[in-house]
Design an enzyme around this catalytic site. Structure first.
Site, mmCIF file in Angstrom:
data_model
loop_
_atom_site.group_PDB
_atom_site.id
_atom_site.type_symbol
_atom_site.label_atom_id
_atom_site.label_comp_id
_atom_site.label_asym_id
_atom_site.label_seq_id
_atom_site.Cartn_x
_atom_site.Cartn_y
_atom_site.Cartn_z
ATOM 1 N N LYS A 176 0.849 -1.201 0.000
ATOM 2 C CA LYS A 176 0.000 0.000 0.000
ATOM 3 C C LYS A 176 0.883 1.250 0.000
ATOM 4 O O LYS A 176 2.094 1.165 0.236
ATOM 5 C CB LYS A 176 -0.914 -0.022 1.214
ATOM 6 C CG LYS A 176 -0.187 0.004 2.551
ATOM 7 C CD LYS A 176 -1.142 -0.215 3.707
ATOM 8 C CE LYS A 176 -0.385 -0.269 5.024
ATOM 9 N NZ LYS A 176 -1.280 -0.645 6.143
ATOM 10 N N ARG A 212 -10.897 -0.092 14.889
ATOM 11 C CA ARG A 212 -10.859 0.721 13.677
ATOM 12 C C ARG A 212 -11.799 0.056 12.691
ATOM 13 O O ARG A 212 -12.979 0.347 12.686
ATOM 14 C CB ARG A 212 -9.405 0.802 13.181
ATOM 15 C CG ARG A 212 -8.993 2.140 12.670
ATOM 16 C CD ARG A 212 -7.492 2.191 12.371
ATOM 17 N NE ARG A 212 -6.981 0.983 11.707
ATOM 18 C CZ ARG A 212 -5.747 0.824 11.288
ATOM 19 N NH1 ARG A 212 -4.859 1.798 11.439
ATOM 20 N NH2 ARG A 212 -5.365 -0.280 10.703
ATOM 21 N N MET A 216 13.273 24.418 3.417
ATOM 22 C CA MET A 216 12.538 23.753 2.330
ATOM 23 C C MET A 216 13.463 22.947 1.418
ATOM 24 O O MET A 216 13.137 21.817 1.031
ATOM 25 C CB MET A 216 11.769 24.782 1.499
ATOM 26 C CG MET A 216 10.926 24.149 0.406
ATOM 27 S SD MET A 216 10.118 25.336 -0.656
ATOM 28 C CE MET A 216 8.784 25.880 0.383
ATOM 29 N N TYR A 254 17.355 29.423 9.757
ATOM 30 C CA TYR A 254 16.146 30.129 10.193
ATOM 31 C C TYR A 254 15.970 30.040 11.707
ATOM 32 O O TYR A 254 16.166 28.971 12.304
ATOM 33 C CB TYR A 254 14.904 29.511 9.549
ATOM 34 C CG TYR A 254 14.734 29.843 8.086
ATOM 35 C CD1 TYR A 254 14.614 31.165 7.656
ATOM 36 C CD2 TYR A 254 14.666 28.832 7.135
ATOM 37 C CE1 TYR A 254 14.437 31.465 6.306
ATOM 38 C CE2 TYR A 254 14.485 29.116 5.785
ATOM 39 C CZ TYR A 254 14.368 30.436 5.382
ATOM 40 O OH TYR A 254 14.192 30.731 4.059
HETATM 41 C C1 LIG Z 1 -0.543 -1.823 6.655
HETATM 42 C C2 LIG Z 1 -1.130 -3.099 7.069
HETATM 43 C C3 LIG Z 1 -0.310 -4.190 7.343
HETATM 44 C C4 LIG Z 1 1.200 -4.105 7.345
HETATM 45 O O1 LIG Z 1 1.620 -3.448 8.524
HETATM 46 P P1 LIG Z 1 3.169 -3.330 8.890
HETATM 47 O O2 LIG Z 1 3.169 -2.775 10.266
HETATM 48 O O3 LIG Z 1 3.767 -2.372 7.906
HETATM 49 O O4 LIG Z 1 3.730 -4.673 8.779
HETATM 50 C C5 LIG Z 1 -0.913 -5.398 7.637
HETATM 51 N N1 LIG Z 1 -2.256 -5.507 7.682
HETATM 52 C C6 LIG Z 1 -3.084 -4.478 7.452
HETATM 53 C C7 LIG Z 1 -4.552 -4.657 7.535
HETATM 54 C C8 LIG Z 1 -2.554 -3.230 7.148
HETATM 55 O O5 LIG Z 1 -3.373 -2.198 6.897
#
Ligand SMILES: *Cc1c(COP(=O)(O)O)cnc(C)c1O
Length: 373
Positions: A35, A130, A307, A259
């Site tokens: 993802k 969640r 930046m 800065y």
């Molecule tokens: C992002 C995610 C993972 C992976 O999590 P990590 O901590 O990066 O290993 C696994 N299961 C779900 C449902 C996730 O959203």
């Protein structure tokens, strides 16, 4: 010449880290979680290193499409499932497996006209609060799904809130097992931290995860930094962010840098100015003292991140007799040309965040190359 900042992706490291997960969970199939554009690495760039996985898990339908366009014909799982009814058409067309975490998704499935058998992962909210059906709702959701002619196979999943921390996973595993004990189907429970840390929970409830779902460890971060480091887990950095010195300044004792004049030299020092700033994804909140490698030698950031630039203390290089000038290599995280490395987790820790956030925040303006060896 382009501005010297550059990100380098290391497919061999991703492959090594995937194998590391397999060693931790030898009986499980592995979803490589890609993802957020493979945690900032780029799905297309990460794919050659991760194609040894059993499937790819992600949550954006466009990303699922990109995985298919790469030629991947194996399983692809949507971790948040579908967002609206027409997403199911894409699931059918691309053979995507999808998470079902709420009644509305079951309604959409019930109304979906398809001849393509659907493979779903039914998610329990076992304490994360969640996504997912509560333990009390879970079995009726299973029955409802099981009665749909569209559904071919139901797998059971949950997600841990504390696999990386002191609370651990036993309380959630216990709830999950208690509710699902006699239900058929494969199980998917473990994220990275659970895969590495809890493969044999001591005296706890039995953790059966037919499919593990590692994300962050594939990219080389320790899931429980600073308790343990990526080196402790034998992980290799999936990404290097490097740049160069574009100027140096001699700073008098008592003079300030950058800065807000937040850094004031307590002795005369030389600083290097590096072509990397928060517009490249480097964390603006990184304070004086954040580690950085110059010519492979560890030193520290001084003053505020701006930046397009940061400033670094050249004292350790002078002490080592290494000359520094315009063009000297700087490693913000990952591997230096000398073989020295700086964990992204160390930089993240100094900035009060996680390796996850830094890799995902790599800015679009940073050119990316893939290491070919
Ligand atoms: C992002 C995610 C993972 C992976 O999590 P990590 O901590 O990066 O290993 C696994 N299961 C779900 C449902 C996730 O959203």
């Amino acid at each position: 010449m382009p501005r010297p900042i550059l990100a380098t992706i290391h497919p061999a490291a991703l492959q090594h880290n995937l194998e590391r997960c397999r060693r931790a969970a030898p009986d499980a199939k592995v979803w490589a979680v890609v993802k957020a554009n493979a945690y900032g690495h780029g799905i297309e760039r990460a794919y050659p290193g991760l194609r040894g996985a059993d499937g790819f898990a992600l949550l954006d339908l466009l990303e699922a499409q990109r995985v298919r366009e790469l030629g991947w014909r194996g399983p692809v799982l949507l971790l948040e499932g579908v967002f609206e009814p027409r997403d199911l058409e894409l699931c059918s067309r691309l053979s995507l497996w999808h998470t079902v975490h709420c009644d509305e998704q079951i309604d959409m499935l019930a109304a979906h006209k398809t001849h393509v058998p659907q493979r779903v992962f039914l998610k329990m909210n076992s304490g994360m609060n969640r996504l997912g059906f509560t333990p009390g709702q879970y079995r009726s959701a299973f029955s409802r799904l099981n009665a749909l002619p569209q559904v071919e196979e139901i797998s059971l999943m949950t997600h841990f809130s504390d696999a990386d921390g002191a609370r651990g996973i036993a309380h959630q595993v216990q709830v999950f097992n208690q509710i699902t004990g006699d239900l058929p189907g494969e199980r998917s429970l473990s994220n990275s931290a659970a895969t590495l840390r809890h493969s044999q929970p001591p005296g706890g409830a039995a953790l059966v995860s037919d499919w593990v779902r590692p994300g962050i460890v594939l990219y080389g971060s320790a899931p429980d930094h600073p308790l343990r480091t990526s080196a402790d887990w034998e992980l290799q950095p999936g990404m290097t962010l490097s740049s160069k010195i574009i100027a140096t300044q001699a700073i008098d004792k008592g003079a300030s840098v950058g800065y807000g004049s937040t850094f004031v030299a307590d002795a005369a020092i030389r600083v290097g100015v590096v072509a990397c700033g928060y517009a490249d994804g480097y964390p603006r909140v990184a304070p004086t003292g954040t580690p950085v490698l110059v010519a492979g030698i560890r030193t520290r950031l001084v003053g505020r991140v701006s930046m397009d630039m940061i400033t670094v203390d050249l004292t350790p290089l002078e002490a080592a007799g290494v000359s520094v000038g315009v063009g000297t290599e700087v490693t913000l995280w990952g591997c230096a040309g000398s073989g020295a490395s700086l964990g992204i987790d160390q930089v993240a820790h100094a900035a009060g965040t996680l390796g996850y956030e830094l890799m995902c925040a790599l800015a679009a303006r940073v050119p990316v190359q893939v290491q070919t060896q």
